[in-house]
Scaffold this motif. Structure first.
Motif, PDB file in Angstrom:
ATOM      1  N   ALA A   1       0.713  -1.177  -0.278  1.00 18.34           N
ATOM      2  CA  ALA A   1      -0.072   0.106   0.004  1.00 18.34           C
ATOM      3  C   ALA A   1       0.839   1.195  -0.099  1.00 18.34           C
ATOM      4  O   ALA A   1       0.539   2.220  -0.764  1.00 18.34           O
ATOM      5  CB  ALA A   1      -0.888   0.160   1.080  1.00 18.34           C
ATOM      6  N   LEU A   2       1.923   1.392   0.859  1.00 18.98           N
ATOM      7  CA  LEU A   2       2.923   2.297   0.805  1.00 18.98           C
ATOM      8  C   LEU A   2       3.421   2.623  -0.510  1.00 18.98           C
ATOM      9  O   LEU A   2       3.473   3.694  -1.079  1.00 18.98           O
ATOM     10  CB  LEU A   2       3.885   2.017   1.872  1.00 18.98           C
ATOM     11  CG  LEU A   2       3.963   2.263   3.304  1.00 18.98           C
ATOM     12  CD1 LEU A   2       5.061   1.830   4.303  1.00 18.98           C
ATOM     13  CD2 LEU A   2       3.522   3.975   3.440  1.00 18.98           C
ATOM     14  N   LEU A   3       4.009   1.498  -1.305  1.00 23.99           N
ATOM     15  CA  LEU A   3       4.522   1.508  -2.507  1.00 23.99           C
ATOM     16  C   LEU A   3       3.490   2.031  -3.660  1.00 23.99           C
ATOM     17  O   LEU A   3       3.981   2.803  -4.546  1.00 23.99           O
ATOM     18  CB  LEU A   3       4.961   0.030  -2.921  1.00 23.99           C
ATOM     19  CG  LEU A   3       6.127  -0.542  -1.877  1.00 23.99           C
ATOM     20  CD1 LEU A   3       6.651  -1.631  -2.590  1.00 23.99           C
ATOM     21  CD2 LEU A   3       7.364   0.543  -2.188  1.00 23.99           C
ATOM     22  N   GLU A   4       2.379   1.646  -3.442  1.00 24.64           N
ATOM     23  CA  GLU A   4       1.153   1.998  -4.490  1.00 24.64           C
ATOM     24  C   GLU A   4       1.122   3.423  -4.428  1.00 24.64           C
ATOM     25  O   GLU A   4       0.798   4.215  -5.316  1.00 24.64           O
ATOM     26  CB  GLU A   4      -0.128   1.373  -4.070  1.00 24.64           C
ATOM     27  CG  GLU A   4      -1.335   1.676  -5.254  1.00 24.64           C
ATOM     28  CD  GLU A   4      -0.882   1.588  -6.575  1.00 24.64           C
ATOM     29  OE1 GLU A   4      -1.276   2.161  -7.472  1.00 24.64           O
ATOM     30  OE2 GLU A   4       0.186   0.562  -6.802  1.00 24.64           O
ATOM     31  N   ARG A   5       1.140   4.172  -3.139  1.00 23.16           N
ATOM     32  CA  ARG A   5       0.965   5.513  -2.786  1.00 23.16           C
ATOM     33  C   ARG A   5       2.131   6.354  -3.449  1.00 23.16           C
ATOM     34  O   ARG A   5       2.183   7.286  -4.214  1.00 23.16           O
ATOM     35  CB  ARG A   5       0.782   5.809  -1.702  1.00 23.16           C
ATOM     36  CG  ARG A   5      -0.690   5.719  -1.134  1.00 23.16           C
ATOM     37  CD  ARG A   5      -0.933   6.497   0.289  1.00 23.16           C
ATOM     38  NE  ARG A   5       0.039   6.033   1.396  1.00 23.16           N
ATOM     39  CZ  ARG A   5      -0.295   4.851   2.314  1.00 23.16           C
ATOM     40  NH1 ARG A   5      -1.344   3.900   2.025  1.00 23.16           N
ATOM     41  NH2 ARG A   5       0.538   4.383   3.277  1.00 23.16           N
ATOM     42  N   TYR A   6       3.514   5.585  -3.227  1.00 23.29           N
ATOM     43  CA  TYR A   6       4.675   6.357  -3.812  1.00 23.29           C
ATOM     44  C   TYR A   6       4.485   6.273  -5.244  1.00 23.29           C
ATOM     45  O   TYR A   6       4.973   7.149  -6.020  1.00 23.29           O
ATOM     46  CB  TYR A   6       5.763   5.459  -3.295  1.00 23.29           C
ATOM     47  CG  TYR A   6       7.170   6.025  -3.747  1.00 23.29           C
ATOM     48  CD1 TYR A   6       7.875   7.082  -3.337  1.00 23.29           C
ATOM     49  CD2 TYR A   6       7.831   5.404  -5.019  1.00 23.29           C
ATOM     50  CE1 TYR A   6       9.092   7.588  -3.723  1.00 23.29           C
ATOM     51  CE2 TYR A   6       8.893   5.861  -5.584  1.00 23.29           C
ATOM     52  CZ  TYR A   6       9.420   6.866  -4.895  1.00 23.29           C
ATOM     53  OH  TYR A   6      10.565   7.259  -5.312  1.00 23.29           O
ATOM     54  N   ARG A   7       4.017   5.256  -6.048  1.00 21.54           N
ATOM     55  CA  ARG A   7       4.038   5.131  -7.371  1.00 21.54           C
ATOM     56  C   ARG A   7       3.430   5.946  -8.209  1.00 21.54           C
ATOM     57  O   ARG A   7       3.609   6.552  -8.930  1.00 21.54           O
ATOM     58  CB  ARG A   7       3.721   3.648  -7.696  1.00 21.54           C
ATOM     59  CG  ARG A   7       3.747   3.181  -9.382  1.00 21.54           C
ATOM     60  CD  ARG A   7       2.772   2.225  -9.686  1.00 21.54           C
ATOM     61  NE  ARG A   7       1.190   2.705  -9.333  1.00 21.54           N
ATOM     62  CZ  ARG A   7       0.383   3.475 -10.026  1.00 21.54           C
ATOM     63  NH1 ARG A   7       1.124   4.003 -11.178  1.00 21.54           N
ATOM     64  NH2 ARG A   7      -0.519   3.613  -9.788  1.00 21.54           N
ATOM     65  N   LYS A   8       2.154   6.187  -7.426  1.00 21.17           N
ATOM     66  CA  LYS A   8       1.118   7.408  -8.065  1.00 21.17           C
ATOM     67  C   LYS A   8       1.845   8.794  -7.972  1.00 21.17           C
ATOM     68  O   LYS A   8       1.678   9.479  -8.810  1.00 21.17           O
ATOM     69  CB  LYS A   8      -0.099   7.198  -7.185  1.00 21.17           C
ATOM     70  CG  LYS A   8      -1.010   6.175  -7.453  1.00 21.17           C
ATOM     71  CD  LYS A   8      -2.346   6.209  -6.724  1.00 21.17           C
ATOM     72  CE  LYS A   8      -3.223   4.919  -7.025  1.00 21.17           C
ATOM     73  NZ  LYS A   8      -4.250   5.088  -6.492  1.00 21.17           N
ATOM     74  N   LYS A   9       2.310   9.164  -6.708  1.00 26.78           N
ATOM     75  CA  LYS A   9       2.951  10.430  -6.653  1.00 26.78           C
ATOM     76  C   LYS A   9       4.054  10.658  -7.524  1.00 26.78           C
ATOM     77  O   LYS A   9       4.470  11.581  -8.242  1.00 26.78           O
ATOM     78  CB  LYS A   9       3.410  10.858  -4.985  1.00 26.78           C
ATOM     79  CG  LYS A   9       2.102  10.835  -4.522  1.00 26.78           C
ATOM     80  CD  LYS A   9       2.146  11.385  -3.124  1.00 26.78           C
ATOM     81  CE  LYS A   9       0.766  11.601  -2.137  1.00 26.78           C
ATOM     82  NZ  LYS A   9       0.193  12.693  -2.201  1.00 26.78           N
ATOM     83  N   ALA A  10       5.035   9.582  -7.339  1.00 25.99           N
ATOM     84  CA  ALA A  10       6.393   9.650  -8.195  1.00 25.99           C
ATOM     85  C   ALA A  10       6.158   9.275  -9.712  1.00 25.99           C
ATOM     86  O   ALA A  10       7.208   9.510 -10.446  1.00 25.99           O
ATOM     87  CB  ALA A  10       7.276   8.891  -7.489  1.00 25.99           C
ATOM     88  N   LYS A  11       5.129   8.724 -10.086  1.00 27.65           N
ATOM     89  CA  LYS A  11       4.873   8.314 -11.557  1.00 27.65           C
ATOM     90  C   LYS A  11       6.213   7.582 -11.988  1.00 27.65           C
ATOM     91  O   LYS A  11       6.644   7.744 -12.999  1.00 27.65           O
ATOM     92  CB  LYS A  11       4.759   9.797 -12.317  1.00 27.65           C
ATOM     93  CG  LYS A  11       3.490  10.401 -11.980  1.00 27.65           C
ATOM     94  CD  LYS A  11       3.417  11.691 -12.896  1.00 27.65           C
ATOM     95  CE  LYS A  11       2.134  12.380 -12.437  1.00 27.65           C
ATOM     96  NZ  LYS A  11       1.492  12.689 -11.196  1.00 27.65           N
TER      97      LYS A  11
END
Length: 165
Positions: free
Chosen positions: A35-45
């Motif tokens: 879940a942390l990585l998914e949030r990171y992926r969305k913000k960092a593209k």
């Protein structure tokens, strides 16, 4: 602009995030990490892949874009990451490896990948630090022009000596 790919040594990161499990089961820790990585992926593209040592089978959550890889039981996550980075051709996007394993990072750097320790990456998971993170810089090069420092040369020598036995 090229997309950047982040490959994460799953259990290495997980154990840094949740030492001694933090009172949660291994499955709960994986879900929290993903879940942390998914949030990171969305913000960092960025494209994010987390690689776990083999044996587990679990579907990726619906709608999640973090790729979850469980290696075959005969192959470690470390070996999978090394083989994957090695298999990329020079026209492929730059890869950032997240692992505190020295051998993985040495091999990754030799094939042009950037490396962050799990501890360094954890600091980037804070939404305030995502913008401009080293894991999201774009480059079309596979091989690095960076010269190895003395410590890295010594580590390579030890790896080659180990292989001669």
């Amino acid at each position: 602009m090229l997309n950047t790919e982040i490959i994460i040594d799953g259990y290495n990161l997980l154990h840094k995030l949740y030492p001694a499990g933090g009172g949660s089961s291994l499955e709960q820790c994986r879900k929290k990490t993903e879940a942390l990585l998914e949030r990171y992926r969305k913000k960092a593209k960025c494209s994010v892949t987390i690689v776990y040592d083999g044996g587990g089978i679990r579907d990726t959550a619906a709608g999640a874009a973090v790729l979850i890889v469980y290696t075959a039981s005969s192959k470690s996550a470390d070996r999978w990451i090394i083989d994957y980075v090695k298999s990329l051709n020079t026209s492929r996007k730059m890869v950032t490896i997240v692992s505190s394993d020295r051998e993985v990072c040495l091999y990754g750097k030799a094939y042009g990948a950037e490396c962050l320790t799990s501890e360094e990456f954890i600091t980037l998971l804070d939404p305030e630090n995502i913008k401009g993170s080293p894991g999201c810089s774009a480059s079309g090069r596979k091989y690095s022009d960076r010269i190895l420092d003395d410590r890295e040369v010594e580590q390579w020598k030890l790896l080659f000596e180990r292989g001669k036995r």
